[in-house]
Structures are given as C-alpha cells and as structure tokens.
Design a protein around this motif. Structure first.
Motif, short mmCIF file in Angstrom:
data_model
loop_
_atom_site.label_atom_id
_atom_site.label_comp_id
_atom_site.label_asym_id
_atom_site.label_seq_id
_atom_site.Cartn_x
_atom_site.Cartn_y
_atom_site.Cartn_z
N UNK C 717 1.30 -1.24 -0.06
CA UNK C 717 0.01 -0.27 0.23
C UNK C 717 1.02 1.34 0.09
N UNK C 718 2.29 0.82 0.43
CA UNK C 718 2.67 2.29 0.41
C UNK C 718 2.97 2.91 -1.03
N UNK C 723 1.53 6.80 -5.17
CA UNK C 723 1.13 6.88 -6.77
C UNK C 723 -0.39 7.62 -6.88
N UNK C 724 -1.53 7.40 -5.77
CA UNK C 724 -2.45 7.65 -6.17
C UNK C 724 -2.96 9.27 -6.25
N UNK C 729 -5.16 10.94 -9.82
CA UNK C 729 -5.76 11.62 -9.19
C UNK C 729 -6.43 12.10 -8.94
N UNK C 730 -6.27 11.35 -7.25
CA UNK C 730 -7.37 11.26 -6.10
C UNK C 730 -6.42 11.05 -5.10
N UNK C 736 -9.48 5.90 -4.63
CA UNK C 736 -8.76 5.75 -5.81
C UNK C 736 -8.11 3.91 -5.89
N UNK C 737 -7.94 3.39 -4.78
CA UNK C 737 -8.03 1.55 -4.79
C UNK C 737 -9.09 1.41 -5.53
N UNK C 738 -10.13 1.54 -4.72
CA UNK C 738 -11.21 1.18 -5.14
C UNK C 738 -11.42 1.27 -6.56
N UNK C 739 -11.37 2.40 -7.36
CA UNK C 739 -11.63 2.70 -8.61
C UNK C 739 -10.61 2.57 -9.14
N UNK C 740 -9.38 2.16 -9.05
CA UNK C 740 -8.33 2.52 -10.03
C UNK C 740 -7.17 1.55 -10.00
#
Lengths: 512, 115, 961
Positions: C717-718, C723-724, C729-730, C736-740
């Motif tokens: 997750x680091x 990079x989120x 872009x969030x 961002x994890x959920x949708x990307x």
C-alpha cells in the motif's frame, strides 16, 4: 498488449447485463446469445491454451498497474487448461438446459449462468488472492441463484444450508486473507511466493496460520472431509444442468490448492514445512472412502451421484496431496475426467428424473427412452467407477503409479482399490435396479414423463464423446498436464513474468 | 488498544458462532452477520491500527492509515451485504414454502425407508 | 493379419449386430459369425510364424508417460488360447442363433458376445500388462452384461452382480499386483518382465505382488474360496455358460498363471499357494458336482473342479506339470463346451434341467445322448478319449509332488478328486439318458435341428481323434508349453501315448473309475446323507455379507449426513480452530515487535458497549426484534470504531449498509415468527457456548498476534499512497484503490450485488407464481397494525427530505475521488432516500413514480462499468486503465474529470438498482400478503379492526406435509 486473456471473464460479464437489459422477456434471444457466447468462449479458451502450450506465461495488468500493486491476470498451462474445460462444460450445460427446458422454469437462468461462468473463469485466471476471493463470491452467489432456480421446498431448504455453509467459507477466506496481508503485506500470489521465503525460521507462526486457514478455505470448495457437508444435499437438490455445472466448482478448490501450495507454500518451504502435506493426504483418502461408501449407501440416484463426486474429489485430492510433479500431472488428468464424468452423471440423472415418479433406487416402470439412457448411464458409471476402458481407469492407474514412491503407498493403494470396488458394487446395484429390474415390471399404460429431447441427448452424448476422447488421446492429454505440472514445479518463470512486467508508474522501469 | 480490538473481534466471533449454531434460520443469519463484522474489523486491522491520522492525502503528512485494508474491507462489507440479502431471501422463501424455519434439514432417507 | 486387426475386429464388429437388430436374427448371427471367422482366419495367417517359434508383435504408444502402450504379442501360448476363443466362438455363435428364443433381443446378445470375444483375445495377446488389465476388466464387464442378459430374471441380476463383485475385486487386486511388478522391473511390457525372474523374485515386494496377482487369477478362474460365483453365473443363457464359463473366460486366470509362470513360479510361496488352492478346488468341486440336480450346476462345479486340477498342475512348478496343464486345457475346452451345449439342448427340448425328473432320454434324443456320453466319458478319464491322457499326466505329476512334506497327500487327493469326477460323469449319463422313459417330461423331448447339435458334435472330433492318436496334439502342446516355460526349463521329452505300462498313475485311474461306478451304485443313500449334512451356502453368506456392508454403509452415511447444519457448523468451527492451533503449536514465535498503543477511555467505553451488546445478543436472541437491535448496536460501534481509527470511508459504508440491511431484515421479520422457541437442551447450548468460546479465543489470539507484529516487508500500500495522486488523480487513496488500483475487485463486487438483486427478484417471482402465493394472500398479520399505514408526519418529512438527500448523494459521489465518499456510498444514500418514500408513502404510490425498471438500472450500471474498462482498449491500454484531467468551467473552480468517475457512476447505478430491486421484491411479498395497497399516500388500514392472530405454533413440519 493483447487483451485475449481477459475476454473469458469479460465476455460473459458483458453478455449477462445485455441479456438482462435487452432480452429479459425473450427466451429465444437469451438462448441464442448464451449458446453463441459459449461457443465463442470455447474458441477463446482454445486459443489461450494453445498460446500457453509452449510454456509462455502471459500477464495482463488491470488498470495498467504492475503487480503486485495492481491486479493481474495470468495465463499459464494450468489456468488455460481449466478455462478451456469450463468453457466446454458451459456449452454442454447450456445446451442441456435449453433442451430440457430447465431455463424456462424460473427467471434469469441465462444471466446467472453467464455470471457463474464469469466467476469461474476469473478464479482460474487471476493472479491475486483477494481478487480470487471476489471471483469466488461471484461464482458462489451465482451458484446460489442457479441452485434454487425454479424453487421448490426441498430445494430451498437445501439451498439455505448450501448458502449458510458457503458464507462460513467466505468468512474464513477473509480471515485467511487478512492474516496473509498482515503477515506479508501483499496479496499478489507471485509476490507472496517471494515474501514467504523472507519469513525467518524463528517467527513462522504467522505464515503457518495464514497458510493453514487458506487451505481450509479451498478444502471447503473441494469438499474434503470434514468440510464436505455442504455438498450432498445441495448437489442432489440442484437442477440437473446446474449440478452438472457444479462439477467444475469443486475443481476450483482443487485448482486453488494446486496453485497456492505449489507456488506460495511449496512443500520445500521451511516456514510451512509439514503443515498441509501431513494432513491433506489422510483427509483426501477419507473423502475418497467416504464418497464411495456413500455411493453404496445411497437410496436415491441423485445422492448417489453427489457422493460419487465427493469420492472422485477425494481421488483428485489424494493425488494433489502427494505434491510431487507426476502426482500433480495425474491429478490434473483426473480433474478433467472427473469433471466430465460427474457432469454426465448429473445430466443423465436429470433425464431419469423426467421420466420417473422419483429417483429412489427402486424398481419402477422403465423410463421413456430407457435403452438410450441405460447406455449413457452405463458408460458414465463405468467412467466414474474407474472401470476400463474409460479415462477413470487410466487416471486411477496414473495416480497409483504416481503414489508408488510415497511412504504411505500401502494406504493410498488399498484405499483407492477397495473404495473403487465399493463404488463398482454401488453403481452396479443402482444400474441393475433402475434399468434391469424395471423390465420385470409390466406396464400397459405408457410411462408418464417425456423422453429426453434430442438436444439433451446431444449434450450428454457430447460429454461421453469427450470422455472417450480423453481416453483415446490419453497420451497427448497427459503430456499437456505433465507440462502444466512441470511449469508449476518451476514457478520462477511465472514469478518473474508477473513481477518484472512493468506498468504505469512502475518503480522499476518506466513503461515504453 | 490492540488488545481491545483483538478481544472485540474475538467477542463478535464468539457471538457469531454461538448464534450460527442455533436451530432456526433467523438467529443463524444474525450469527453470520456478527461473524462478518468480526472479520471486517480484522481485515481492517490487518493494516495495523493508527489513531488520528489524516484520512486523505495532505501536504506534509506522511503517516496515513493503511488504505489497502480499508479498500478490501469496504469490498468485503459490500459483498457480505449482498450475501446477507440473498440468504435472508432464500430462508424466507423456504419458510414460506414449508412453514418451517429450521436450518436442519433431515435428509431424504427418512422419507425413503418405506421401500 | 496384423494383431491389431485381430483384436480390433470383434470390437468394431460389436456395433453391427446391435444396429442390424431389425434385419432379423439370421442377419445378426450371420454378421457376428463372419466377423469372428475373419478374425479366426487372420489368426491362422500367423500360424507359420508361431510354429517357427518367432514372436509376432505389433504396437503403438498410447500413454507413454505411464508406460501404458497398445502392444500385442503372439507366441504359442497366446495363439493356443486365441484359437480356443475364436474357434469355439464360431461354434457358440451358430448354436446361440438356434438356441435363443424369438423374443430375445439377439442384436444385444451378439453385441455383448463380440465385446467379450474382443476383450478375451486382447487378454491373451497383450504384451503390455496394463493393457492386459484393461481387457481383463472388460471381460468382467461383458460377462456381467451377458449373465444379466435375461433382465427379467432376478437370478440373472443377482448372479451378474455377484460375478462382477467377485471378479471385479480380483481385477482390482490384480491392478495392484501388476503395478508393483511393473515398478519392480521398470517396465510394463511382458516381454521385458518375463526376462527378469531374478529381479522380481529377489524384490521384497514379490510376495505382495504374487498374492495380489493370484487373487485376480483365482477369482477369475473360480478357485477356492472364490469358486461360488461360477454356479450362479449359470443363470446366463446356455451359450454364454458354454463359452464364458467353461471354455474361455474362466481360463483367463489359468492363462495368466501360465503367462507369468516363468517369472513367478518356482518359489515355495507360489508352490504352496497355487497347488493347495488347486487341490482343494479340484476335490471340493468334484464332490459338490456329484450331488447337483441341475444339469448346468453339475457341469459348473465340474468346471470348477477341472480348473482346480489345472491350477494344481501349474502350481507344482515343474515343466511336466505345465505341459500337462496345457494339454488338459485343450481337452477340457473341447469336451466341456460340448457338454454344456448338450445340456442346453436337453433344457431347450424338455424345458427342464432337473436330473431328477429326467432320465430315459436315450431313445428319445439319440444324438444328444451320443454327444453327452462321449463328452462325459472323456471327462471321466476313460481311455481312447482325450480326457484320459491329460488325466493320466495329472496323476503322474501328482505322484511326484510332495506338499507340506507329505508325499501321500497330493496323490491321495488327486485320486479322490478324479474318483468323484468319474462318479458325476456316470451320473450325468445315467440319470439323464439311461433308465426307463418317463411320461412326465415338461415337454416332448426329441433331437433338435442340426443347428443345435452340430456344434457340439464337431467338438467330439478332437475328443476322439486326440484320444486315439495323441501324437497328433503332441507337437502343438509342446510348442505351447515351450512358450510357457519361456526358457526357464526344458520342454519334457515325454511322449503322449495311451499305454505307459503299469505305472502308478494307471492304478490310480482304475481306482478312480471303479470307485466312481461304486459311488453310482450306492448313490441314493449317499444323496440322502449329503442332504442331511448341513452345509454353508456360499450365496447366502455372500448376500449376508453384502447386506451387512450395505446397511453399515447406510448407517454410517445417513448418520453422518443427517442434515443437521448445527452439527456441520460445529465441526467446521472445531476443524478450523484445530488446524489453526496445530499450525501455531508446530511453529515458532518471537516476542512482539510493536508497542501496544495506550488504551483511552472513549474507545474502552465503546468496547464495553460492544461486548455488552454481543452478550445481550446471545442472551436475548429469542426475541428477534431485540436481537436485531443488539446487532445494530454492534454495527454502530464498529462504524464509530472505523472513524476512530481514521477510516471514514469504511465507517460511512458500514453505516449505510447497516441501515439497508436493517430495513431488509425487518421486512423479512414481517413474515418470520418474531420469537425463536426454546428447542435445544441446556447441554446442547453449553456445547455451543463452548465451541463459540473456543472460536472467540482463537480469533482474539490470532488478531492480537498480527496486530503486535509488523509485516515481513513494507506493505504494497506504500506504493498506493505514493502514487494515488500522481497516477490516480485522487487524494482519497481508499477511493483511488477502489476505482483504479484495484478497480477490478470493485467491478466484481458490483456484479455480486447485481446478481444478489437478480436472485432475490427471481426467487420472489418463483414464490409468487407458486403455491406460496395462496398462503401469502390468506395470511393474516400477527401484529396489530398501525392505525394509518402512512403516517402524515413521515410522508411529509420524507418528501421534503428527498431532494436534499439526493443532493447529498450527488455530492458524496463527486467528492469521492478526493474526499471520503464515492459511488458506492452515494448509491446507498440515494437508495435510502428512495426507500424512505416506500416506507412512508407505500409501495404502489412509490412504484407508480418509478420511471426506470431496476433491472435496467442494474444492467446499465454493470455495462457502464464494463464499458468504461473496455474503453481503455481504444487507446491500446489494458482493461480499466484510467486517465484524468483538470478542467475549469467558469464560474466554478477548477475541478477534475477522471475516467474513474465513469466507472464510479457504474458502481453508483448498480448499487441503487440492486438495493432497490431487492427491497422492492421483499415488499412485493409483503404487499401481496394482506389487503391490496392503495395508491393514496395517507389512508386508514381497514385491517386494523381485525384482532391480531396469535403467533402460529411452529410444528417442525416435514417435507410434503
């Protein structure tokens, strides 16, 4: 990069909503779409299997995120083989469901079928443990819908237990995943394989617990004793074609065990040494015996077949539990066989159900078209009981031969041989009661019920043909499974391909 | 704090298991729901516990609660919601059909000893 | 002709009779005969090679990975048996054509017969022992089908099953033996195995392998104690008995012993096992045969006895014994097949096989009489017939054999055996054909057409020819013997001749024959004595055994799988905890690496509440409404806990989900009884409590273990945190994890939701179109109804709130990418808003105002999400690759547009659709349940005046009541 790998998942995932949106009230359109998509799936799967057959491992990065940060789909020999098997089974099942008009007896059969296939495909293709959980849930919830399709009290009551038991399984899966993430901080299988190596020898508890919880989850799917209790009633009560489709679901569990416990927790990994290897083999042998005893004990045909599934899963797991390359090769050969044979038996059981008051193993008037059905039953029973000349026998020989070196060889051999004798007796009893004794009952009136439609007969015939092909071409088939096993026992290629394929913002090397 | 969370997980698990072993569908479903709570908390806790850190990226903040387990737990919550809805429906259907909400389903043989 | 073809012909041909059934009986028999004849001729074309002593082989690989190949070889032994199988086969086919009745399905019969024939030829020609095993089991199968051919006869079915069980058991044992053998030698090719006598006999696994293989041979060849299935196989049509159960199949075991003779024999184990089994079988069979009244039963036991004789000869392990055995196989095949066919003729003509009501057929059926007499005398060992010669050799061999260091034992038993065998032969002739003609035959006996008596008559030619001129058979028998010995020993020089001089064997013969005659004289008292003596009946024992096993299996299976989910759940829990504990106990652990964070007062209070609620739930769970409240409390605290541990998204989700779940459960509770009766005993509850406690403790320990330690390496997750914003872009990493990053999971998750909704809808449909509907319509609410179904306050409030809530939902949706929120939560919020309308204003009112069917919404949602993923293919990126940009539309501030937003829209739609469809389905049940719901938002429920029904008692209704 090529998008072929994801299509086995996306095609059904797109077809299903289309059916819901456009064809909710047009059975004919649904049927055409389903059959067409299944055929397309077979073509796709065959292509993938061909692509993988030379040993190349193909990785598909979802969202272009490189593993382990994103989710990847991985196509190697094993996964593509299972995908192809699923696609073929899917076509046959849908043909039968159409031929026997099962799909009309409730709503959304085709949509659920598509989703079910999607879930199974995803489970075989994904390279990420949590994503595997998601696909398990998809295939499970779809299976709930299919299992209670067209309702009925008995079916619903069995369904409640089926769902509840699997909810326990899913909960356990989450516990295992949480443990794994807490211990290793990753979810990608290849990455896990590397991090599992880092676990120091004096702090193994965490990894061991995670590993054992995970194998229990898969053991539930694979119906290994004592976690098999969900299977008999639900498979017996499920509609014929659905039960036939379920024949692949137990294999998902077997697949997951093979994948995870050859790559992530291989037998030679010190941290998890002597963990599953000690326990799985006895459990598998017990399942085998218990299943065949159940075949002998069954009073109804549907339960008989259900128990034979437990038995043949026991056979598969026995081979898997040896965790040697040739044993896994044998197991994979047997998985194909057992899927086809079980599916055939369930479909034939359904044919008999159509023409009979009930499925109790008692003498009743011959079912319509009993000559045909008797022939089909005999053939698939021979296959399932592991009698020559069909693939069941070949598979049995392979497994016996593979276990020759094992220290437990006397146990393995005696359980396999004795239980197959019990199975033979059980099937012979059932068959002679259903088809021979029936002849002694004189009926003036034509028996109620309808003879199987041509389409249903074709579907079952297809399965039998596949079984025969699996026997005649045992050489090539075994060569392929042996190749798959070899690939499993040399996972470096897999791991490198997965971890060293750069993606978006990859820390290693920027893409292009 | 860790001890509190761990024991809370344990308590919910125990409660869930106890209800799961009841004889009627409704308590069993609640039991499963409890187990779901327990496992979701555990899943979330697999990122270790962080108190009072920023929920979203902020300039200069370096310490965040591990977002991945949150995402996983979120997915798990949603999925288990779907599952609960389904099992409630099936249980209801089976009850309406047979006017009996026992989870235990004494299987076929009894009916067949007639032969 | 290629060996492949010889073996394949019967199998390929097997299809024809079945297909030609309509073409008539003659056609079926004709085509079968032709096929067999071609195979036979093809076999004969290999005769020169075999006589020249070379090994004819043919082979293709089948499963080289295992060493299972389709390889055939033909030597003297194989040729000999193949000749018997095909030659006698021709006679049998002719005979069967005339024997079978008009109503019998001839095509089926000949199909099975050809299958058997092919399998049998396969056995004797296989070079690969695994291939041999396949053919071996095939003969068991085809004999199963042939014995059960008359399906209406119970005797047939039982006999068939018994034969399958016994020979199948042997076959499985043999699989074990053969695989051991192959693994010792390292090859499954006979030609290799036969070269490795020392290797095999030196191996520690020699004895197990020997026992397993002998099990196979003994069961197949009906050796004691497995002899009992053969007589019951006599329920088959006589051609089958003559062919399978006297001439060929029962000789398969003998064949295999001969085949393996050169590597397995010569050890004390072999000698003792085989010889003694053979001796016992020989004597036992002969004795029983004498007292059988059924012609076929008599012949069956005589077959058993003769098979024992041959086995005994092979057991001695001497070359001479082997030669005698081969010679006797030849002779026995000829006279016994003929005798069976003759018996069949008698049965066919007189409609009975019971010797006691026969007799005096001599004048009525002269031809049959002649055949039977010759055959029987040959079997009795009367000079000038072939049986005499091999019997002499047997006795001679017996004289040289000392079993258990008792030189007298074998000769004595051999003499007794042949004495009884002579006796039953005389009885066969005497009691069937001699004596006065009776009036009481069930049918008028007369000789049948040549079709029936021709085949046995032909067999009499070798019987007499060899009997008078033994030297005719000598070279051939020696050739066969040579291939049996396989160079392990010299073929004995001994000449076949009638007169050996006054050797002991001759005296023993004379004793046997004379003794046999004497027995016939005192037969009646003997019979009486025999009947008086109680004997174990093999069939009853076998049946009792099977029944016992079956009922045991039933008890076990049905006892274990009694459908008690409670027990399954307990087993599941204990199995998991047990396995987990084992993993823990067998592992290593270090002290904790993370410091425990300080316990503060607020969370402690929350913890206390949670535990209290859980305990309360366990205590009060019988009151279902109360238990719901307790669960909600737990859920609430969990959500608050998430907030506390800085996971707002999680908290919001948990909260909204709980609300919807609660509504759903309440709807369900509307139908279910609202109390759980006390059913489980205190003990049971104690057990469950214990199980629960164990599980709870295990969970605590596990959670604590992980919480207090770090992962082996920095969690992945680091990367997400890093990079989120740059890549997704969030700033809300979770979203961002959920949708990307892990959008594929979310995609699967919404599909799960969609399926759930579909399932619920489908089941509702099924219920409402089924018998349940009537019950629902007639159902009376068990609670007092509220006065006004749709309280005005609530109606007004909800309608005012509707747009607000929708606004909030929209806001949550948009900010999701950067602040806590997102499509999923937004979806739930919006659906709650709609649900409130349902609750307040009623289903009909709300439904009337729904523009889009929820199915459509779900479908669209899933499609949108999917297409958004597929969209990235157009820019040659993998599925679900996102992109984003910042746009500025005055007067708004700059805001972001991300493709992920489209995906989130799909999520949003699916969630709304799924939740609404499920809830709507539930409420449709409810709606049908009582008075049809009106369209008016505010009204008075007429049913309020009905007195509430007392809660219906809950009899544990069984299925179908």
């Amino acid at each position: 990069m090529t998008h072929w790998i994801i299509l086995p998942v996306m095609l059904p995932a797109m077809v299903a909503p289309f059916i819901i949106l456009a064809a909710r009230y047009h059975m004919s359109i649904q049927r055409v779409t389903t059959v067409a998509s299944m055929i397309a799936l077979i073509a796709l799967a065959a292509g993938l299997a061909w692509q993988a057959s030379d040993g190349t491992v193909t990785v598909y990065r979802l969202g272009d995120w490189a593993a382990p940060f994103g989710i990847v789909l991985v196509a190697d020999k094993l996964s593509t083989m299972m995908v192809l098997l699923t696609a073929i089974l899917g076509l046959i099942v849908s043909l039968y469901a159409i031929g026997s008009r099962w799909d009309e007896q409730g709503r959304h059969f085709h949509a659920l079928l598509q989703f079910q296939i999607m879930g199974i495909m995803g489970a075989f293709l994904t390279g990420d443990l949590f994503n595997l959980f998601v696909f398990f849930e998809i295939l499970l919830i779809a299976s709930y819908g299919l299992m209670i399709h067209s309702g009925g009290n008995k079916r619903l009551r069995a369904g409640v237990q089926y769902v509840l038991f699997n909810l326990l399984g899913s909960t356990l899966f989450l516990f295992a995943l949480a443990a794994i993430y807490a211990e290793t901080g990753t979810l990608n299988m290849a990455d896990l394989a590397e991090r599992a190596q880092m676990v120091s020898a004096d702090e193994t508890v965490g990894l061991r617990i995670a590993a054992v919880l995970l194998i229990l989850v898969f053991a539930v799917k694979a119906a290994v004793v004592p976690l098999h209790f969900w299977l008999p009633s639900s498979y017996a009560q499920a509609p014929g074609p659905v039960a036939a489709l379920f024949a692949i679901m137990t294999k998902v569990g077997a697949y997951a065990i093979i994948r995870v416990y050859t790559m992530i927790f291989p037998p030679e990994l010190e941290a998890t040494a002597g963990l599953h290897t000690d326990w799985l083999l006895p459990a598998a042998l017990i399942s085998l015996a218990l299943g065949m005893v159940g075949v002998l004990a069954a009073k109804t045909l549907d339960r008989l077949v259900a128990f034979s599934v437990i038995g043949s899963m026991g056979m598969v797991m026995t081979a898997v539990a040896l965790f040697s390359e040739e044993a896994i090769a044998a197991a994979l050969y047997y998985i194909i066989h057992s899927t086809l044979a079980a599916a055939a038996l369930f479909l034939i059981t359904d044919m008999i159900r159509q023409g009979r008051a009930d499925l109790r193993l008692t003498a009743q008037a011959p079912v319509p078209g009993h000559l045909l059905i008797a022939g089909l039953f005999m053939t698939s029973a021979i296959a399932m009981a592991g009698l020559p000349p069909l693939s069941g026998f070949v598979g049995k020989l392979l497994i016996l031969d593979a276990s020759y070196a094992s220290p437990l060889m006397p146990w393995v051999w005696s359980v396999i041989l004795i239980s197959s004798l019990i199975g033979i007796v059980g099937f012979a009893r059932a068959g002679s009661t259903l088809f021979w004794k029936a002849r002694s009952i004189e009926t003036e009136t034509a028996p109620e019920g309808t003879p199987p439609s041509a389409l249903s007969a074709i579907a079952v015939g297809g399965l039998i043909a596949l079984l025969i092909a699996h026997t005649v071409f045992a050489g090539p088939a075994y060569r392929y499974t042996a190749g798959a096993a070899a690939q499993l026992f040399a996972p470096e290629a897999y791991i490198d391909t997965v971890l060293n394929t750069p993606g978006k913002l990859s820390p290693k090397t920027e893409e292009n | 704090m860790e001890l509190l969370v761990a024991s809370a997980i344990g308590a919910m698990t125990a409660g869930g298991i106890y209800l799961m072993l009841r004889l009627r569908t409704f308590p069993v479903i609640l039991g499963i729901a409890m187990l779901t709570y327990a496992v979701n908390v555990f899943l979330f806790a697999s990122g270790r516990l962080t108190v009072g850190s920023a929920p979203v990226l902020r300039e200069g903040v370096t310490n965040y609660a591990d977002p991945l387990p949150q995402a996983l737990a979120l997915t798990a919550i949603v999925i288990s919601f779907g599952m609960t809805a389904v099992v409630v429906m099936i249980a209801l259907g089976s009850y309406l059909g047979s006017n009996d909400d026992h989870v235990n389903d004494p299987a076929e043989p009894d009916a067949e000893d007639r032969t | 002709m290629s060996l492949f073809l010889i073996v394949a012909l019967p199998f390929l041909g097997a299809l024809l009779p079945g297909l030609m059934n309509s073409a008539g009986r003659a056609a079926c028999a004709g085509v079968t005969f032709t096929i067999t004849l071609i195979a036979f001729v093809g076999l004969l074309t290999n005769l020169p090679a075999v006589l020249a002593g070379e090994l004819v082989t043919a082979g293709v690989p089948w499963l080289p990975g295992l060493g299972l190949n389709v390889t055939f070889m033909l030597d003297g032994l194989g040729f000999f048996f193949a000749c018997l199988i095909l030659g006698i086969g021709l006679l049998i086919i002719t005979y069967a054509r005339y024997y079978l009745a008009r109503e019998d399905n001839m095509g089926e019969f000949f199909t099975y017969l050809l299958l058997f024939q092919g399998a049998m030829v396969g056995i004797v020609m296989s070079d690969n022992i695994l291939l041999l095993l396949i053919f071996w089991e095939l003969t068991s199968l085809s004999s199963f089908l042939l014995i059960g051919y008359w399906k209406h006869l119970p005797a047939g079915r039982q006999g068939a099953r018994m034969a399958l069980a016994v020979t199948g058991m042997g076959g499985l044992a043999m699989i074990g033996g053969m695989m051991i053998l192959g693994n010792i030698v390292g090859s499954f090719e006979l030609s290799v195995i036969l070269q490795n006598k020392e290797l095999i006999q030196a191996s520690p696994l020699y004895l197990p392998a020997l026992i397993l293989i002998l099990l196979g041979c003994f069961t197949k060849s009906a050796q004691f104690p497995f002899h009992f299935w053969l007589p019951h196989a006599m329920a088959a049509p006589t051609p089958v008995s003559a062919y399978l159960h006297s001439a060929t199949m029962v000789k398969a075991g003998i064949f295999l012993m001969a085949r393996m003779w050169s590597v397995l024999s010569g050890t004390p184990e072999w000698f003792i096992l085989v010889t003694s089994a053979g001796l016992i079988t020989m004597v036992l069979g002969a004795v029983i045969a004498l007292f059988k009244h059924d012609l076929k039963a008599l012949l069956a036991f005589s077959t058993v006895s003769h098979l024992g004789l041959i086995t005994m000869l092979l057991g001695t392990g001497t070359a001479f014994g082997a030669m005698a055995a081969m010679f006797h196989i030849l002779n026995h095949a000829t006279f016994k097949a003929a005798l069976f066919m003759a018996a069949g003729i008698v049965d066919h003509e007189t409609k009975t096989r019971d010797i006691r009501i026969l007799g005096g057929l001599r004048t009525l059926m002269p031809i049959t009489f002649a055949i039977t007499t010759l055959g029987a005398l040959s079997m009795a060992g009367i000079p000038l017939l072939n049986g005499f010669l091999s019997k002499e050799m047997m006795l001679e061999e017996a004289n040289r054999t000392a079993l258990f260091n008792a030189p007298w034992l074998v000769p004595a038993l051999a003499t007794i055996g042949s004495l009884f065998s002579a006796a039953y032969c005389f009885r066969l002739i005497g009691h069937t054909f001699l004596g006065p003609v009776r009036e009481s035959y069930p049918a008028k006996p007369h000789d049948p057409s040549i079709g029936l008596w021709g085949p046995p008559a032909l067999l009499m030619i070798p019987v007499i020819a060899i009997g008078i001129a033994p030297f005719l058979a000598e070279p051939f028998v020696k050739l066969v013997t040579a291939s049996v010995l396989g160079g392990e020993a010299e073929v004995p020089k001994a000449y076949f001749k009638i007169w050996h001089g006054l050797v002991p064997a001759l005296y023993m013969s004379i004793v046997a024959v004379v003794g046999g005659l004497l027995l016939m004289i005192i037969y009646k008292p003997l019979q009486a004595g025999w009947d008086a003596v109680p004997r174990p009946e093999a069939k009853t024992i076998f049946d009792a055994l099977v029944r016992a096993i079956t009922s045991a299996a039933r008890g076990f299976t049905h006892g274990l799988h009694n459908g008690a989910f409670t027990r399954y759940g307990a087993i599941f829990t204990l199995a998991v905890v047990g396995a987990g504990y084992y993993a823990y106990a067998s592992g290593t652990v270090l002290p904790t690496t993370r410091a425990m964070s300080p316990i503060e007062i607020v969370p402690a209070a929350g913890w206390a509440m949670l535990v209290a609620a859980t305990i309360g739930l366990m205590l009060l769970h019988r009151n279902r409404l109360m238990s719901l409240i307790m669960v909600s409390i737990v859920g609430l605290i969990v959500s608050v806990g998430f907030v506390y541990f800085s996971a707002p998204d999680l908290a919001m989700t948990q909260l909204t989900v709980d609300v919807v779940t609660l509504v759903l459960l309440l709807l369900a509770l509307n139908f279910l009884p609202n109390r759980t009766p006390v059913e489980s005993s205190a003990v049971l509850r104690l057990r469950d409590g214990a199980v629960a406690a164990i599980g709870g403790l295990a969970a605590t320990a596990m959670a604590y273990h992980y919480l207090m330690r770090d992962a082996v390496e920095t969690p992945i997750s680091a990367f997400h945190v890093a990079n989120s914003y740059k890549g997704g872009g969030g700033t809300n990493v979770v979203n961002v994890i959920l949708v990307d990053f892990r959008g594929f999971d979310t995609y699967g998750e919404i599909i799960v939701l969609g399926i759930a909704a579909l399932l619920i809808y489908a089941l509702t449909e099924t219920l409402l179109n089924g018998p349940v509907r009537a019950r629902l319509l007639n159902r009376k609410p068990d609670q007092a109804r509220a006065g006004d179904m749709h309280p005005m306050m609530m109606v007004v409030l909800t309608r005012v709130m509707m747009p607000v809530v929708l606004m909030v939902g929209f806001y949550i949706f948009l900010r999701g990418h950067n602040e806590p929120g997102g499509g999923f939560i937004a979806g739930l919020v919006v659906s709650i808003a709609v649900v409130m309308q349902y609750m307040a204003s009623g289903l009909a009112w709300a439904n009337a105002r729904i523009r889009y069917p929820y199915h459509g919404v779900i479908g669209t949602g899933v499609l949108v999400a999917g297409l958004c993923g597929i969209g990235s293919w157009l820019v040659a990126k993998p599925f679900m690759t996102t992109d984003f940009t910042y746009v500025r539309i005055p007067p708004f501030n700059e805001f972001e547009l991300a493709t992920a937003l489209v995906f989130d829209l799909g999520v949003f739609l699916t969630v709304v659709g799924a939740v609404m469809l499920s809830l709507e389905s539930f409420s449709r049940l409810a709606r049908r349940a009582h008075v049809p719901d009106t369209d008016y938002p505010m009204d008075i429920d007429p049913s309020r005046d009905d007195p509430p029904e007392p809660p219906a008692p809950q009899p544990n209704l069984k299925e179908g009541v």
